[in-house]
Design an enzyme around this catalytic site. Structure first.
Site, mmCIF file in Angstrom:
data_model
loop_
_atom_site.group_PDB
_atom_site.id
_atom_site.type_symbol
_atom_site.label_atom_id
_atom_site.label_comp_id
_atom_site.label_asym_id
_atom_site.label_seq_id
_atom_site.Cartn_x
_atom_site.Cartn_y
_atom_site.Cartn_z
ATOM 1 N N PHE A 117 0.812 -1.223 0.000
ATOM 2 C CA PHE A 117 0.000 0.000 0.000
ATOM 3 C C PHE A 117 0.840 1.265 0.000
ATOM 4 C CE2 PHE A 117 0.825 -0.193 4.551
ATOM 5 C CZ PHE A 117 0.756 1.112 5.004
ATOM 6 N N LYS A 118 2.061 1.182 0.475
ATOM 7 C CA LYS A 118 2.879 2.384 0.595
ATOM 8 C C LYS A 118 3.311 2.943 -0.749
ATOM 9 C CE LYS A 118 4.012 1.079 5.244
ATOM 10 N NZ LYS A 118 4.981 0.740 6.282
ATOM 11 N N ASP A 119 3.165 2.139 -1.816
ATOM 12 C CA ASP A 119 3.435 2.657 -3.157
ATOM 13 C C ASP A 119 2.531 3.837 -3.493
ATOM 14 O OD1 ASP A 119 5.480 0.866 -3.987
ATOM 15 O OD2 ASP A 119 3.993 -0.672 -4.448
ATOM 16 N N THR A 150 7.772 0.011 3.739
ATOM 17 C CA THR A 150 8.145 1.395 3.453
ATOM 18 C C THR A 150 9.461 1.451 2.688
ATOM 19 O OG1 THR A 150 6.963 2.371 5.317
ATOM 20 C CG2 THR A 150 8.838 3.596 4.493
#
Length: 497
Positions: A117-119, A150
């Site tokens: 999700f950090k993309d 991350t």
């Protein structure tokens, strides 16, 4: 109706900095007083946000970002181009597709370059940094700590970027093997992976120490990629609105979100979306055995415990950095009260909320802890019943829903949408998933390609001074590859950034 241009400025949660521009807040990372940057007001879009309902993801990201960043700082055409470029790297046309499984919806946030999700935030942050640096003709040392995802997302967002050196600290033996491969197989000259013998909290403390050393921060132009950086939170707000529009025809006008979280950044974005006017009924904090957040919402006790290694390592965090931003609002936006509480917490590892503050917090969030057994059972159950493979972090979010569905009563609401944030592709945690399902996970081709790729990283002692020395040596070598007889003279030359 278009959103109004931003007039927002930024300030520290602890009161030591006010009146910063968006660009200054992005580059500040951790504030000079040790606090976190927040907007001085939260825009209210409750009367207008439904006009965004037909927008593509990058178009919606632009609408959200321009609320927090003035056109004087980034002209509209430039901001639109930045958002379009940032999300063109995702494999799914919706960027974050939603999949219905039984009575839950999974917001799949793992279709970016590193399958996490950090993309969503870090692809945009990398482009934002490059944009500002080109304009100002300065250089930046990005320094971040990672519990797994991350680091990879930051590296893929910063690799090859002009005028950026990227240093990522990760704890030895506490990230999955594929996460380590993903980080360390990026061989771009501006990427530097540092493996430390310690926990994620140790790595995070070192990063905070470096940002707290103001002469060093200024000399090496430190920039943050962890969610201490406000832009990380801002970019994540987008997918809460986007999911609402995708599901609105199928629900009754409100929805809830269950968010696997360790550092409180992902769910904080949902809190800001709700404060902006998104009709959110429940925000569920889903933790693993490292449950400092759940303990707070359960009892008001925010006490530091030793970090346990679990099958959901990205949530193996003992202190949730972003929680300070939320406490600022719980404490009545009183920076003095917050600063005193955080100073005491740093000394003792303990923080207790008053009963009134706890009741306020419970109006905003519910919480649940998913044990190792909960995660394994949930992964196994979903595979058998629905042929859907969860990663262990997303399984925490599903387990939290199962634990709270009757307490919160959402399961009895007609046409209410409960959304679980799917934070990573199961292939990133293949060993844990295989232990639950008794079969290996099929990796996407891009993830399989890094499994045996050559790597480059340094093992560094787990001290602030060791990391500081490594950054100094690396920057000097990269900018001045020829031997130099006067190290102090070269250091003075670097101050110009």
């Amino acid at each position: 109706m278009a959103a109004k241009p931003s007039s927002i400025k930024y300030k520290s949660t602890r009161g030591g900095a006010t009146g910063l521009t968006f660009e200054e807040a992005v580059f500040e990372g951790l504030a000079c007083d040790g606090g976190l940057m927040i907007p001085d007001s939260i825009p209210d879009v409750s009367a207008t946000f439904k006009s965004w309902s037909k927008l593509k993801f990058h178009e919606l990201a632009y609408e959200v970002a321009k609320l927090y960043c003035s056109e004087a700082e980034i002209p509209a055409a430039d901001l639109k181009e930045l958002m379009c470029r940032s999300y063109s790297t995702f494999l799914h046309p919706d960027v974050v597709p939603i999949v219905k499984v039984d009575d839950l919806y999974i917001m799949e946030l793992f279709h970016g370059p590193t399958f996490a999700f950090k993309d969503v935030a870090l692809q945009a942050l990398g482009n934002l940094y490059e944009y500002f640096l080109k304009r100002s003709k300065r250089k930046l040392c990005v320094v971040g700590a990672t519990s797994g995802d991350t680091g990879g997302a930051a590296i893929y967002g910063m690799r090859g970027k002009e005028n950026v050196e990227c240093f990522i600290l990760f704890p030895q033996g506490r990230v999955s093997q594929i996460q380590k491969q993903q980080m360390t197989s990026v061989l771009d000259a501006n990427v530097h992976c540092l493996e430390l013998e310690g926990t994620f909290d140790d790595c995070q403390d070192i990063v905070k120490d470096l940002f707290g050393d103001l002469p060093f921060k200024k000399q090496y132009c430190l920039g943050a990629v962890n969610s201490i950086n406000w832009a990380r939170i801002m970019f994540q707000i987008t997918y809460y609105f986007y999911t609402y529009f995708k599901l609105f025809p199928q629900c009754d006008g409100t929805m809830s979100f269950s968010v696997p979280t360790g550092n409180f950044g992902d769910i904080l974005a949902g809190y800001y979306a709700k404060r902006m006017g998104l009709p959110v009924k429940h925000l569920i904090v889903a933790t693993n055995d490292n449950d400092i957040l759940h303990r707070f919402f359960d009892s008001g006790s925010y006490d530091k415990y030793p970090v346990k290694a679990t099958c959901s390592p990205s949530m193996d965090i003992g202190i949730s950095s972003n929680f300070e931003r939320y406490l600022f609002y719980v404490f009545g936006q009183d920076p003095k009260k917050l600063s005193e509480a955080m100073t005491e917490f740093k000394k003792t590892g303990k923080l207790a909320a008053s009963n009134q503050d706890l009741q306020t917090a419970r109006l905003d969030f519910a919480s649940a802890c998913a044990t190792e057994k909960n995660q394994q059972d949930t992964m196994r159950s979903w595979d058998q019943k629905y042929q859907y493979t969860l990663d262990p972090h997303t399984a925490c979010g599903v387990s939290a829903c199962d634990q709270l569905r009757y307490k919160l009563g959402w399961a009895q609401l007609p046409r209410h949408a409960m959304v679980v944030l799917g934070t990573a592709h199961p292939g990133k945690f293949g060993e844990a998933v295989q232990a639950a399902l008794k079969r290996p996970v099929v990796l996407p081709p891009a993830l399989a390609a890094v499994e045996h790729a050559p790597t480059r990283f340094q093992v560094v002692p787990c001290t602030t001074q060791s990391v500081r020395n490594t950054i100094e040596r690396t920057v000097l070598r990269r900018q001045y590859p020829a031997p130099c007889d006067c190290l102090s003279g070269v250091r003075r030359m670097l101050v110009g950034c």
